[in-house]
Design an enzyme around this catalytic site. Structure first.
Site, PDB file in Angstrom:
ATOM      1  N   LYS A   1      -3.446  14.796 -11.672  1.00  0.00           N
ATOM      2  CA  LYS A   1      -2.762  14.586 -12.412  1.00  0.00           C
ATOM      3  C   LYS A   1      -1.717  15.739 -13.199  1.00  0.00           C
ATOM      4  CE  LYS A   1      -4.292  10.244 -13.246  1.00  0.00           C
ATOM      5  NZ  LYS A   1      -3.466   9.309 -12.634  1.00  0.00           N
ATOM      6  N   ASP A  42       0.941  -1.342  -0.053  1.00  0.00           N
ATOM      7  CA  ASP A  42      -0.049  -0.111  -0.023  1.00  0.00           C
ATOM      8  C   ASP A  42       0.787   1.119  -0.047  1.00  0.00           C
ATOM      9  OD1 ASP A  42      -1.456   2.142   0.703  1.00  0.00           O
ATOM     10  OD2 ASP A  42      -2.640   0.923   2.178  1.00  0.00           O
ATOM     11  N   TYR A  90     -14.221  14.792 -13.202  1.00  0.00           N
ATOM     12  CA  TYR A  90     -12.814  14.444 -12.638  1.00  0.00           C
ATOM     13  C   TYR A  90     -12.220  15.409 -11.833  1.00  0.00           C
ATOM     14  CZ  TYR A  90      -8.536  12.025 -14.103  1.00  0.00           C
ATOM     15  OH  TYR A  90      -7.476  10.957 -13.985  1.00  0.00           O
TER      16      TYR A  90
END
Ligand code: NAD
Length: 258
Positions: free
Chosen positions: A165, A66, A158
């Site tokens: 991003k 993780d 988004y």
């Protein structure tokens, strides 16, 4: 004539296979066909039963990791070092944001939701690059990550992932500058929308798929295989002169104006 095998003898460490729809799986399949060896990581117990059969297909070892847990990342790289003294490719195909932050208005993103999206989707690239750098330097290897058009333009729902991003793409450039002197390349593929587990968290994703199909120059959506083949180029010696690049694999959608 025997086709050239671009990944014969190459070692690939993959973060981001969740199931057979994962983009990371598309990348691994493309590299497997070209002779690569693999270690796959998986994010937690719940995913192991999905990832293990896929790992078996390509003969990959499996390590739990993780990326929000420093000790797990450290332990993961210890296991990688025990097996390999160098790696050729690090695949980073990880992203996460809370479902409520992929709906409605970006302005309503909570502090916790903002930080979580950036921790999992961006900081993980920096952290994994730092751990992997000595192993990558040993084989003049490279890193590839996955971005999306929502980093540059506003895509409805988004939201915080678009902002993450944008940070991811900037991180690609800074990492490429840091690691270039050691012969390590760092690039991203900016993929068109693909139906995956992560994408199912974005409200209205089906509409995104149908809009792209209608408007994109190639009149189709891209597949995991399209992304895998592009990654093959970037991560092989064919892409040897490319670093710090964000390469669109989106059937041309990003070039369209009105
Ligand atoms: P996916 O759900 O198959 O993959 C996302 C992966 O992130 C999973 O394997 C998941 O286990 C992993 N992950 C999430 N939290 C993690 C954590 N804390 N630690 C370790 N791993 C964790 O979906 P995907 O679409 O293949 O996503 C891969 C990448 O591609 C993501 O960065 C995504 O943003 C990007 N991308 C997806 C699309 C698309 O339309 N599907 C388009 C462009 C870019």
């Amino acid at each position: 004539m025997t086709p050239t095998r671009l990944f014969e003898g190459k070692r690939v460490l993959v973060f981001g296979v969740a199931n057979e729809r994962s983009i990371a799986w598309g990348i691994a399949q493309a590299m497997h066909e070209h002779g690569a060896s693999f270690i796959f990581t998986y994010a937690g117990e719940a995913l192991e039963k999905r990832v293990r059969p896929l790992a078996e297909v390509v003969g990959a070892d499996l390590i739990r990791c993780d990326v929000t847990n420093d000790e797990e990342v450290e332990a993961c790289f210890e296991q990688v070092r025990a097996k390999w003294d160098g790696i050729d490719v690090l695949v980073h195909a990880i992203g996460f944001a809370n479902r409520e932050d992929l709906d409605g208005r970006f302005i309503d993103t909570s502090r916790a939701g903002f930080l979580l999206a950036h921790d999992v989707s961006v900081f993980s690239l920096v952290l994994l690059a730092r751990h992997a750098a000595p192993l990558l330097a040993a084989r003049r290897g490279n890193i590839i990550t996955m971005s999306y058009y929502g980093s540059e333009k506003v895509v409805q729902n988004y939201n915080v992932m678009g902002v993450a991003k944008a940070a991811l793409e900037a991180s690609v450039r800074y990492l490429a500058a840091d690691l270039g002197p050691d012969g390590i390349r760092v690039n991203a593929v900016s993929a068109g929308p693909i139906k995956t587990l992560a994408a199912s968290g974005i409200r209205g994703f089906k509409t995104i798929l149908s809009t792209v199909e209608e408007k994109t120059p190639l009149r189709r959506n891209v597949t995991q295989a399209d992304v895998g083949n592009a990654a093959l180029f970037l991560c092989s010696d064919l892409g040897g002169g490319v670093t710090g690049e964000i390469m669109y694999v989106d059937a041309g959608y990003n070039i369209m104006g009105l």
